[in-house]
Design an enzyme around this catalytic site. Structure first.
Site, PDB file in Angstrom:
ATOM      1  N   CYS A  22      -3.301  36.278  10.657  1.00  0.00           N
ATOM      2  CA  CYS A  22      -3.812  36.725  11.945  1.00  0.00           C
ATOM      3  C   CYS A  22      -2.758  37.646  12.565  1.00  0.00           C
ATOM      4  O   CYS A  22      -1.586  37.284  12.659  1.00  0.00           O
ATOM      5  CB  CYS A  22      -4.113  35.531  12.840  1.00  0.00           C
ATOM      6  SG  CYS A  22      -5.289  34.396  12.069  1.00  0.00           S
ATOM      7  N   CYS A  64       2.289  29.786   7.591  1.00  0.00           N
ATOM      8  CA  CYS A  64       0.828  29.842   7.488  1.00  0.00           C
ATOM      9  C   CYS A  64       0.446  30.911   6.474  1.00  0.00           C
ATOM     10  O   CYS A  64       1.084  31.963   6.393  1.00  0.00           O
ATOM     11  CB  CYS A  64       0.221  30.173   8.850  1.00  0.00           C
ATOM     12  SG  CYS A  64      -1.578  29.999   8.884  1.00  0.00           S
ATOM     13  N   CYS A  90       1.868  29.143  22.692  1.00  0.00           N
ATOM     14  CA  CYS A  90       1.023  29.407  21.524  1.00  0.00           C
ATOM     15  C   CYS A  90       1.558  30.584  20.712  1.00  0.00           C
ATOM     16  O   CYS A  90       1.874  31.623  21.277  1.00  0.00           O
ATOM     17  CB  CYS A  90      -0.386  29.795  21.942  1.00  0.00           C
ATOM     18  SG  CYS A  90      -1.195  28.614  22.980  1.00  0.00           S
ATOM     19  N   CYS A 102      -0.317  36.628  15.616  1.00  0.00           N
ATOM     20  CA  CYS A 102       0.340  35.312  15.584  1.00  0.00           C
ATOM     21  C   CYS A 102       1.723  35.415  14.939  1.00  0.00           C
ATOM     22  O   CYS A 102       1.866  35.960  13.842  1.00  0.00           O
ATOM     23  CB  CYS A 102      -0.524  34.322  14.821  1.00  0.00           C
ATOM     24  SG  CYS A 102       0.229  32.685  14.713  1.00  0.00           S
ATOM     25  N   CYS A 132       1.014  19.048  20.533  1.00  0.00           N
ATOM     26  CA  CYS A 132       0.547  20.125  19.658  1.00  0.00           C
ATOM     27  C   CYS A 132       1.325  20.009  18.352  1.00  0.00           C
ATOM     28  O   CYS A 132       2.550  20.167  18.339  1.00  0.00           O
ATOM     29  CB  CYS A 132       0.810  21.450  20.364  1.00  0.00           C
ATOM     30  SG  CYS A 132       0.308  22.875  19.402  1.00  0.00           S
ATOM     31  N   GLU A 168       8.174  22.644  14.295  1.00  0.00           N
ATOM     32  CA  GLU A 168       8.249  22.360  15.718  1.00  0.00           C
ATOM     33  C   GLU A 168       7.005  21.625  16.199  1.00  0.00           C
ATOM     34  O   GLU A 168       5.902  21.863  15.716  1.00  0.00           O
ATOM     35  CB  GLU A 168       8.408  23.657  16.501  1.00  0.00           C
ATOM     36  CG  GLU A 168       9.798  24.222  16.337  1.00  0.00           C
ATOM     37  CD  GLU A 168       9.993  25.510  17.103  1.00  0.00           C
ATOM     38  OE1 GLU A 168      11.020  25.620  17.773  1.00  0.00           O
ATOM     39  OE2 GLU A 168       9.126  26.380  17.045  1.00  0.00           O
TER      40      GLU A 168
END
Ligand code: SAH
Length: 372
Positions: free
Chosen positions: A122, A118, A345, A125, A111, A98
């Site tokens: 974290c 990933c 985010c 996230c 962005c 995305e």
């Protein structure tokens, strides 16, 4: 190049100017073809050699036989109530990513993602929950800008996208090989011509890669700090166990000292209720950042299922911001944008995962049938 299979053919979309020059040298063409073709691809949004009208027919045929211009396929194009726009792009049968465009009065920020999923974990996230699938190739990263530029209807030198932030999915510093040429294309005057202040690489703190990347390119740096001490950061941003704050801060200082012009760093700090949002955390942060040219951006936590975290109330965020501000640290609070289309985010993962799985299941079905 003639024996190269079309499927493995070089994709010109992902080559920076030097890469294009080497490619044209290899096929026995003059170096100036590199900037010519770069303009066609990135400024005019052309992906068909036949549209490159200042190339001879013979050269166009030669290019068709020796390379491709492959662009990401748009699966979904959504616009939020606040004007934020999100594209779901299909890269291959198994992978979608995305890209989010955030228009504001004086700028338009794109962005972009650098990896599918990933590898860092974290805890707050949503992308982390998806796990890591693979690095994106340079054409897949710059392809996000290519799509945005085209879909926003930008004229060749018009900048609808004025800023690019590597704050989508993935850790850009774990994919330097492809992030560096991408940044070069973003800043090339034959392509998007963005200044170094308008291209921002965000990292959770991969210290050795920070030193490497800034030897190659001069761009802006954002650090996902999220905690002012090692004990807490070890939990929230586990790469901190490998590169603790002392090392991270030293790398930040090397970045600041290494610039030809004045540099500063953007510090990202997600506000997690009762976890990292207390006045004592603000005071610790003041000590940590003392004397460094930084701007702090507080990010309201965007909740997702089973995250285990809550969003800090806005008056508590304001109080936190005021403590930093009173200590002379420039601090802003990020406005949450596009959350009605899951474009905020840390929200870029869950839905993609589902769609990716769907795509895996139905590889034979045309993409148009997957929309909606
Ligand atoms: N891996 C890089 C690039 C991703 S940037 C980095 O960590 O910097 C994405 C930004 O959004 C990071 O600052 C990240 O910490 C933040 N973020 C992640 N999940 C979030 C969430 N649920 N709510 C708010 N911000 C989040």
């Amino acid at each position: 190049m003639s024996d190269v299979q079309k499927d493995d053919a070089v994709n010109l979309l992902g080559l920076d100017l030097d890469g294009l020059k080497s490619f044209f040298a290899e096929i026995g063409e003059k170096p100036f073809r590199a900037s010519q073709v770069m303009k066609w691809i990135h400024q005019f949004g052309v992906s068909d050699f036949d549209d490159m009208t200042n190339l001879s027919k013979a050269l166009r045929e030669k290019l068709k036989a020796s390379c491709v211009i492959r662009v990401p396929e748009i699966v979904i194009d959504q616009t939020s109530n606040d004007g934020t726009r999100k594209w779901l792009l299909r890269l291959d049968n198994n992978n979608c990513i995305e890209t989010v465009y955030i228009p504001e009065n004086d700028r338009g920020t794109l962005c972009i993602s650098s990896q599918v999923g990933c590898a860092l974990e974290c805890t707050f996230c949503a992308t982390a929950k998806q796990g890591f699938n693979r690095n994106l190739a340079a054409w897949e990263i710059i392809g996000q800008m290519w799509v945005a530029h085209k879909m926003l209807g930008a004229e060749p030198k018009e900048r609808k996208v004025t800023n690019v932030v590597f704050m989508g999915m993935g850790e850009p510093l774990l994919n330097l090989k492809h992030v560096i040429p991408t940044a070069k294309i973003l800043m090339d005057d034959n392509a998007y011509g963005l200044s170094k202040r308008r291209v921002t690489i965000s990292t959770s703190g991969v210290v050795p890669a920070m030193d490497n990347i800034f030897k190659e390119i001069d761009v802006s740096l954002a650090i996902s700090l999220h905690a002012p001490n090692d004990e807490l950061r070890d939990v929230l941003v586990p790469i901190n166990q490998k590169y603790p704050l002392k090392e991270l801060m030293a790398a930040c200082q090397r970045y600041i000292d290494g610039g030809t012009s004045k540099r500063h760093i953007l510090i990202e700090y997600v506000m997690l209720k009762d976890v990292n949002d207390q006045p004592k955390h603000a005071r610790e942060m003041i000590r940590l950042l003392k004397g460094m040219p930084v701007k702090v951006n507080l990010i309201p936590f965007n909740p997702f299922e089973d995250s285990g975290y809550e969003t800090t109330a806005s008056n508590d965020t304001y109080a936190f911001q005021t403590i930093l501000h009173n200590a002379g640290i420039r601090t802003t609070t990020r406005k949450t944008r596009g959350d009605d289309i899951d474009a905020a985010c840390g929200q870029l993962a869950g839905k993609v995962k589902d769609r990716t799985r769907r795509t895996q299941q139905y590889t034979e079905i045309p993409v148009s049938d997957l929309i909606g």
